[in-house]
Design a protein around this motif. Sequence first.
Motif, PDB file in Angstrom:
ATOM      1  N   GLU A 260     -14.202  13.636 -19.262  1.00  0.00           N
ATOM      2  CA  GLU A 260     -14.525  12.322 -19.824  1.00  0.00           C
ATOM      3  C   GLU A 260     -13.807  11.260 -18.996  1.00  0.00           C
ATOM      4  O   GLU A 260     -12.818  11.545 -18.317  1.00  0.00           O
ATOM      5  CB  GLU A 260     -14.045  12.246 -21.280  1.00  0.00           C
ATOM      6  N   LEU A 261     -14.277  10.023 -19.052  1.00  0.00           N
ATOM      7  CA  LEU A 261     -13.697   8.935 -18.253  1.00  0.00           C
ATOM      8  C   LEU A 261     -12.211   8.780 -18.526  1.00  0.00           C
ATOM      9  O   LEU A 261     -11.408   8.652 -17.590  1.00  0.00           O
ATOM     10  CB  LEU A 261     -14.428   7.618 -18.540  1.00  0.00           C
ATOM     11  N   ASN A 262     -11.792   8.795 -19.785  1.00  0.00           N
ATOM     12  CA  ASN A 262     -10.356   8.628 -20.093  1.00  0.00           C
ATOM     13  C   ASN A 262      -9.527   9.747 -19.480  1.00  0.00           C
ATOM     14  O   ASN A 262      -8.427   9.512 -18.985  1.00  0.00           O
ATOM     15  CB  ASN A 262     -10.133   8.590 -21.604  1.00  0.00           C
ATOM     16  N   ALA A 263     -10.026  10.966 -19.490  1.00  0.00           N
ATOM     17  CA  ALA A 263      -9.310  12.085 -18.902  1.00  0.00           C
ATOM     18  C   ALA A 263      -9.235  11.927 -17.380  1.00  0.00           C
ATOM     19  O   ALA A 263      -8.202  12.215 -16.773  1.00  0.00           O
ATOM     20  CB  ALA A 263      -9.982  13.407 -19.264  1.00  0.00           C
ATOM     21  N   ARG A 264     -10.311  11.461 -16.769  1.00  0.00           N
ATOM     22  CA  ARG A 264     -10.314  11.262 -15.314  1.00  0.00           C
ATOM     23  C   ARG A 264      -9.276  10.229 -14.902  1.00  0.00           C
ATOM     24  O   ARG A 264      -8.540  10.417 -13.937  1.00  0.00           O
ATOM     25  CB  ARG A 264     -11.699  10.837 -14.818  1.00  0.00           C
ATOM     26  N   VAL A 265      -9.203   9.127 -15.665  1.00  0.00           N
ATOM     27  CA  VAL A 265      -8.224   8.077 -15.376  1.00  0.00           C
ATOM     28  C   VAL A 265      -6.817   8.643 -15.541  1.00  0.00           C
ATOM     29  O   VAL A 265      -5.941   8.422 -14.700  1.00  0.00           O
ATOM     30  CB  VAL A 265      -8.449   6.852 -16.272  1.00  0.00           C
ATOM     31  N   ARG A 266      -6.574   9.393 -16.601  1.00  0.00           N
ATOM     32  CA  ARG A 266      -5.257   9.972 -16.852  1.00  0.00           C
ATOM     33  C   ARG A 266      -4.879  10.948 -15.737  1.00  0.00           C
ATOM     34  O   ARG A 266      -3.733  10.970 -15.285  1.00  0.00           O
ATOM     35  CB  ARG A 266      -5.254  10.694 -18.200  1.00  0.00           C
ATOM     36  N   LEU A 267      -5.830  11.723 -15.244  1.00  0.00           N
ATOM     37  CA  LEU A 267      -5.555  12.705 -14.201  1.00  0.00           C
ATOM     38  C   LEU A 267      -5.259  12.055 -12.848  1.00  0.00           C
ATOM     39  O   LEU A 267      -4.601  12.659 -12.004  1.00  0.00           O
ATOM     40  CB  LEU A 267      -6.727  13.681 -14.069  1.00  0.00           C
ATOM     41  N   LEU A 268      -5.736  10.843 -12.644  1.00  0.00           N
ATOM     42  CA  LEU A 268      -5.421  10.157 -11.395  1.00  0.00           C
ATOM     43  C   LEU A 268      -3.969   9.767 -11.376  1.00  0.00           C
ATOM     44  O   LEU A 268      -3.315   9.711 -10.404  1.00  0.00           O
ATOM     45  CB  LEU A 268      -6.290   8.907 -11.217  1.00  0.00           C
TER      46      LEU A 268
ATOM     47  N   VAL B 174       0.861  -1.176   0.000  1.00  0.00           N
ATOM     48  CA  VAL B 174       0.000   0.000   0.000  1.00  0.00           C
ATOM     49  C   VAL B 174       0.897   1.225   0.000  1.00  0.00           C
ATOM     50  O   VAL B 174       1.690   1.435   0.916  1.00  0.00           O
ATOM     51  CB  VAL B 174      -0.931  -0.006   1.237  1.00  0.00           C
ATOM     52  N   ILE B 175       0.780   2.035  -1.065  1.00  0.00           N
ATOM     53  CA  ILE B 175       1.665   3.191  -1.192  1.00  0.00           C
ATOM     54  C   ILE B 175       0.944   4.514  -0.982  1.00  0.00           C
ATOM     55  O   ILE B 175       1.566   5.550  -0.890  1.00  0.00           O
ATOM     56  CB  ILE B 175       2.373   3.210  -2.556  1.00  0.00           C
ATOM     57  N   GLY B 176      -0.362   4.497  -0.902  1.00  0.00           N
ATOM     58  CA  GLY B 176      -1.089   5.741  -0.685  1.00  0.00           C
ATOM     59  C   GLY B 176      -2.547   5.590  -1.044  1.00  0.00           C
ATOM     60  O   GLY B 176      -3.010   4.525  -1.432  1.00  0.00           O
ATOM     61  N   TYR B 177      -3.250   6.679  -0.939  1.00  0.00           N
ATOM     62  CA  TYR B 177      -4.674   6.694  -1.207  1.00  0.00           C
ATOM     63  C   TYR B 177      -5.000   8.002  -1.890  1.00  0.00           C
ATOM     64  O   TYR B 177      -4.499   9.054  -1.491  1.00  0.00           O
ATOM     65  CB  TYR B 177      -5.450   6.570   0.107  1.00  0.00           C
ATOM     66  N   ALA B 178      -5.787   7.956  -2.942  1.00  0.00           N
ATOM     67  CA  ALA B 178      -6.200   9.167  -3.636  1.00  0.00           C
ATOM     68  C   ALA B 178      -7.690   9.099  -3.893  1.00  0.00           C
ATOM     69  O   ALA B 178      -8.229   8.050  -4.241  1.00  0.00           O
ATOM     70  CB  ALA B 178      -5.461   9.307  -4.954  1.00  0.00           C
ATOM     71  N   ARG B 179      -8.327  10.211  -3.715  1.00  0.00           N
ATOM     72  CA  ARG B 179      -9.746  10.299  -4.019  1.00  0.00           C
ATOM     73  C   ARG B 179      -9.920  11.381  -5.064  1.00  0.00           C
ATOM     74  O   ARG B 179      -9.421  12.482  -4.913  1.00  0.00           O
ATOM     75  CB  ARG B 179     -10.538  10.641  -2.775  1.00  0.00           C
ATOM     76  N   LYS B 180     -10.611  11.046  -6.117  1.00  0.00           N
ATOM     77  CA  LYS B 180     -10.847  11.995  -7.197  1.00  0.00           C
ATOM     78  C   LYS B 180     -12.270  12.498  -7.070  1.00  0.00           C
ATOM     79  O   LYS B 180     -13.223  11.730  -7.079  1.00  0.00           O
ATOM     80  CB  LYS B 180     -10.635  11.300  -8.550  1.00  0.00           C
ATOM     81  N   SER B 181     -12.407  13.795  -6.936  1.00  0.00           N
ATOM     82  CA  SER B 181     -13.730  14.402  -6.848  1.00  0.00           C
ATOM     83  C   SER B 181     -14.471  14.228  -8.166  1.00  0.00           C
ATOM     84  O   SER B 181     -13.858  14.070  -9.221  1.00  0.00           O
ATOM     85  CB  SER B 181     -13.614  15.897  -6.546  1.00  0.00           C
ATOM     86  N   THR B 182     -15.786  14.279  -8.073  1.00  0.00           N
ATOM     87  CA  THR B 182     -16.568  14.228  -9.303  1.00  0.00           C
ATOM     88  C   THR B 182     -16.270  15.475 -10.119  1.00  0.00           C
ATOM     89  O   THR B 182     -15.950  16.528  -9.577  1.00  0.00           O
ATOM     90  CB  THR B 182     -18.072  14.138  -9.003  1.00  0.00           C
ATOM     91  N   GLY B 183     -16.340  15.351 -11.403  1.00  0.00           N
ATOM     92  CA  GLY B 183     -16.052  16.479 -12.283  1.00  0.00           C
ATOM     93  C   GLY B 183     -16.736  16.288 -13.607  1.00  0.00           C
ATOM     94  O   GLY B 183     -17.551  15.386 -13.790  1.00  0.00           O
ATOM     95  N   HIS B 184     -16.360  17.116 -14.553  1.00  0.00           N
ATOM     96  CA  HIS B 184     -17.013  17.092 -15.861  1.00  0.00           C
ATOM     97  C   HIS B 184     -16.133  16.465 -16.940  1.00  0.00           C
ATOM     98  O   HIS B 184     -16.490  16.476 -18.112  1.00  0.00           O
ATOM     99  CB  HIS B 184     -17.395  18.519 -16.273  1.00  0.00           C
TER     100      HIS B 184
END
Length: 51
Positions: free
Chosen positions: A43-51, A31-41
């Motif tokens: 596209e799914l591919n962009a959200r995955v890339r931004l994580l 376990v190296i960390g935890y990230a939570r991505k807020s809902t946004g506008h």
Amino acid sequence: MFPDDLVHRMAPYSPMYHRFIEQLKADGYEVIGYARKSTGHEELNARVRLL
């Protein structure tokens, strides 16, 4: 919702989350960390890339 109510509703999750993380470690996961991505506008591919 009042802050006291929110605290009482969230409190049980901390021990459950801790046990879950400990079980992952026991199963050999690192376990190296935890990230939570807020809902946004985005596209799914962009959200995955931004994580």
